[in-house]
Scaffold this motif. Structure first.
Motif, PDB file in Angstrom:
ATOM      1  N   CYS A 155       1.790   5.884  -5.285  1.00  0.00           N
ATOM      2  CA  CYS A 155       1.136   5.281  -6.139  1.00  0.00           C
ATOM      3  C   CYS A 155       0.665   3.819  -5.758  1.00  0.00           C
ATOM      4  CB  CYS A 155       1.825   4.870  -7.635  1.00  0.00           C
ATOM      5  SG  CYS A 155       3.265   3.862  -7.457  1.00  0.00           S
ATOM      6  N   ILE A 156      -0.269   3.249  -6.546  1.00  0.00           N
ATOM      7  CA  ILE A 156      -0.954   2.063  -5.930  1.00  0.00           C
ATOM      8  C   ILE A 156      -1.405   1.149  -7.158  1.00  0.00           C
ATOM      9  CG2 ILE A 156      -3.097   3.148  -5.849  1.00  0.00           C
ATOM     10  CD1 ILE A 156      -3.772   1.305  -3.233  1.00  0.00           C
ATOM     11  N   SER A 157      -0.892  -0.082  -7.253  1.00  0.00           N
ATOM     12  CA  SER A 157      -1.394  -0.827  -8.281  1.00  0.00           C
ATOM     13  C   SER A 157      -2.888  -1.176  -8.275  1.00  0.00           C
ATOM     14  CB  SER A 157      -0.281  -2.328  -8.260  1.00  0.00           C
ATOM     15  OG  SER A 157      -1.189  -2.778  -6.995  1.00  0.00           O
ATOM     16  N   THR A 158      -3.224  -2.111  -9.391  1.00  0.00           N
ATOM     17  CA  THR A 158      -4.479  -2.316  -9.846  1.00  0.00           C
ATOM     18  C   THR A 158      -5.233  -2.811  -8.528  1.00  0.00           C
ATOM     19  OG1 THR A 158      -3.995  -4.330 -10.708  1.00  0.00           O
ATOM     20  CG2 THR A 158      -4.150  -2.427 -12.122  1.00  0.00           C
ATOM     21  N   THR A 159      -4.711  -3.802  -7.780  1.00  0.00           N
ATOM     22  CA  THR A 159      -5.280  -4.506  -6.718  1.00  0.00           C
ATOM     23  C   THR A 159      -5.006  -3.840  -5.413  1.00  0.00           C
ATOM     24  OG1 THR A 159      -3.377  -5.950  -6.452  1.00  0.00           O
ATOM     25  CG2 THR A 159      -5.230  -6.648  -8.055  1.00  0.00           C
ATOM     26  N   GLY A 160      -4.198  -2.972  -5.300  1.00  0.00           N
ATOM     27  CA  GLY A 160      -3.611  -2.240  -4.172  1.00  0.00           C
ATOM     28  C   GLY A 160      -2.710  -3.253  -3.430  1.00  0.00           C
ATOM     29  N   GLY A 161      -2.278  -4.292  -4.167  1.00  0.00           N
ATOM     30  CA  GLY A 161      -1.032  -5.279  -3.380  1.00  0.00           C
ATOM     31  C   GLY A 161       0.235  -4.274  -3.704  1.00  0.00           C
ATOM     32  N   SER A 162       0.587  -3.435  -4.475  1.00  0.00           N
ATOM     33  CA  SER A 162       1.740  -2.593  -4.527  1.00  0.00           C
ATOM     34  C   SER A 162       1.529  -1.299  -4.298  1.00  0.00           C
ATOM     35  CB  SER A 162       2.500  -3.002  -5.720  1.00  0.00           C
ATOM     36  OG  SER A 162       3.766  -2.328  -5.777  1.00  0.00           O
ATOM     37  N   VAL A 163       2.303  -0.563  -3.363  1.00  0.00           N
ATOM     38  CA  VAL A 163       2.022   0.751  -2.947  1.00  0.00           C
ATOM     39  C   VAL A 163       3.456   1.228  -2.852  1.00  0.00           C
ATOM     40  CG1 VAL A 163       0.838   2.513  -1.380  1.00  0.00           C
ATOM     41  CG2 VAL A 163       0.012   0.204  -1.752  1.00  0.00           C
ATOM     42  N   TYR A 164       3.666   2.512  -3.518  1.00  0.00           N
ATOM     43  CA  TYR A 164       4.935   3.307  -3.078  1.00  0.00           C
ATOM     44  C   TYR A 164       4.623   4.572  -2.754  1.00  0.00           C
ATOM     45  CZ  TYR A 164       8.382   6.817  -4.676  1.00  0.00           C
ATOM     46  OH  TYR A 164       9.370   7.626  -4.910  1.00  0.00           O
ATOM     47  N   TYR A 165       5.781   4.871  -1.544  1.00  0.00           N
ATOM     48  CA  TYR A 165       5.690   6.233  -1.251  1.00  0.00           C
ATOM     49  C   TYR A 165       7.049   7.130  -1.246  1.00  0.00           C
ATOM     50  CZ  TYR A 165       1.522   4.443   1.157  1.00  0.00           C
ATOM     51  OH  TYR A 165       0.581   3.722   1.572  1.00  0.00           O
ATOM     52  N   SER A 166       7.042   8.349  -1.617  1.00  0.00           N
ATOM     53  CA  SER A 166       8.229   8.935  -1.605  1.00  0.00           C
ATOM     54  C   SER A 166       8.995   9.104  -0.301  1.00  0.00           C
ATOM     55  CB  SER A 166       8.068  10.228  -2.150  1.00  0.00           C
ATOM     56  OG  SER A 166       7.336  11.161  -1.417  1.00  0.00           O
ATOM     57  N   ASP A 167      10.139   9.283  -0.100  1.00  0.00           N
ATOM     58  CA  ASP A 167      10.713   9.519   1.301  1.00  0.00           C
ATOM     59  C   ASP A 167      10.077  10.508   2.001  1.00  0.00           C
ATOM     60  OD1 ASP A 167      14.122   8.414  -0.050  1.00  0.00           O
ATOM     61  OD2 ASP A 167      12.615   7.245   0.595  1.00  0.00           O
ATOM     62  N   SER A 168       9.408  11.667   1.137  1.00  0.00           N
ATOM     63  CA  SER A 168       9.199  12.999   1.880  1.00  0.00           C
ATOM     64  C   SER A 168       7.855  12.285   2.726  1.00  0.00           C
ATOM     65  CB  SER A 168       8.805  13.902   0.907  1.00  0.00           C
ATOM     66  OG  SER A 168       7.785  13.613   0.088  1.00  0.00           O
ATOM     67  N   VAL A 169       7.009  11.551   2.249  1.00  0.00           N
ATOM     68  CA  VAL A 169       5.894  11.298   3.003  1.00  0.00           C
ATOM     69  C   VAL A 169       5.730   9.840   3.773  1.00  0.00           C
ATOM     70  CG1 VAL A 169       4.469  12.475   1.538  1.00  0.00           C
ATOM     71  CG2 VAL A 169       4.742  10.034   1.064  1.00  0.00           C
ATOM     72  N   LYS A 170       6.577   8.701   3.511  1.00  0.00           N
ATOM     73  CA  LYS A 170       6.757   7.510   3.782  1.00  0.00           C
ATOM     74  C   LYS A 170       6.523   7.673   5.525  1.00  0.00           C
ATOM     75  CE  LYS A 170       9.668   4.968   1.619  1.00  0.00           C
ATOM     76  NZ  LYS A 170      10.763   4.506   1.214  1.00  0.00           N
ATOM     77  N   GLY A 171       5.543   6.849   6.083  1.00  0.00           N
ATOM     78  CA  GLY A 171       5.548   6.575   7.492  1.00  0.00           C
ATOM     79  C   GLY A 171       4.472   7.751   7.903  1.00  0.00           C
ATOM     80  N   ARG A 172       3.889   8.527   7.188  1.00  0.00           N
ATOM     81  CA  ARG A 172       2.853   9.297   7.520  1.00  0.00           C
ATOM     82  C   ARG A 172       1.748   9.282   6.788  1.00  0.00           C
ATOM     83  NH1 ARG A 172       3.813  14.594   7.036  1.00  0.00           N
ATOM     84  NH2 ARG A 172       5.331  14.349   5.181  1.00  0.00           N
ATOM     85  N   PHE A 173       1.924   9.045   5.337  1.00  0.00           N
ATOM     86  CA  PHE A 173       0.813   8.922   4.416  1.00  0.00           C
ATOM     87  C   PHE A 173       0.450   7.547   4.050  1.00  0.00           C
ATOM     88  CE2 PHE A 173       1.319  13.571   1.988  1.00  0.00           C
ATOM     89  CZ  PHE A 173       1.379  13.907   3.518  1.00  0.00           C
ATOM     90  N   THR A 174      -0.950   7.294   3.956  1.00  0.00           N
ATOM     91  CA  THR A 174      -1.283   5.940   3.294  1.00  0.00           C
ATOM     92  C   THR A 174      -2.465   6.059   2.123  1.00  0.00           C
ATOM     93  OG1 THR A 174      -1.187   5.281   5.832  1.00  0.00           O
ATOM     94  CG2 THR A 174      -2.492   3.848   4.248  1.00  0.00           C
ATOM     95  N   LEU A 175      -1.812   5.412   1.149  1.00  0.00           N
ATOM     96  CA  LEU A 175      -2.699   5.317  -0.019  1.00  0.00           C
ATOM     97  C   LEU A 175      -3.440   3.876   0.063  1.00  0.00           C
ATOM     98  CD1 LEU A 175      -3.421   6.601  -2.533  1.00  0.00           C
ATOM     99  CD2 LEU A 175      -1.453   5.478  -3.645  1.00  0.00           C
TER     100      LEU A 175
END
Length: 128
Positions: free
Chosen positions: A49-69
């Motif tokens: 997920c990503i916040s309104t400005t993009g300042g906060s982004v979360y990744y699940s462990d399954s995709v962290k380090g490989r996916f970029t939102l």
């Protein structure tokens, strides 16, 4: 609000693919966005997920380090760049608008209670 996801397709393991989600119907910069995916026989999984400005982004462990939102508020679009893809990434990917504008791990914990809008899914198939 309408969410239109695109970019799915077939890719070899280790490859990359980018998904897009175009949003219409409300001021895009006023709400957070996210992605879920669902593999055959598995529960729907919140992956980012990503916040309104993009300042906060979360990744699940399954995709962290490989996916970029990321998001472009002028283009009213969010982008999910996926790299180092694995066969287990094969799934239907859904763009979502959470009810909250905050992006924290619990934002994606309850897919059917806490999401306000869902886009139609786009299929990503990773061949090994």
């Amino acid at each position: 609000v309408q969410l239109q996801a695109s970019g799915g397709g077939l890719v070899q393991a280790g490859g990359s693919l980018s998904l897009s989600c175009a949003v219409s119907g409300r001021p895009f910069g006023s709400f957070g966005m996210g992605w879920f995916r669902q593999s055959p026989g598995k529960e729907r999984e919140g992956i980012s997920c990503i916040s309104t400005t993009g300042g906060s982004v979360y990744y699940s462990d399954s995709v962290k380090g490989r996916f970029t939102l990321s998001r472009d508020n002028l283009e009213k679009t969010v982008y999910l760049q996926m790299s180092s893809l694995k066969s287990e990434d094969t799934a239907v990917y859904y763009c979502v608008k959470p009810k909250t504008n905050f992006c924290v791990p619990r934002t994606l914990r309850r897919p059917f209670d806490d999401m306000e809008y869902w886009g139609k899914g786009t299929l990503v198939t990773v061949s090994s």
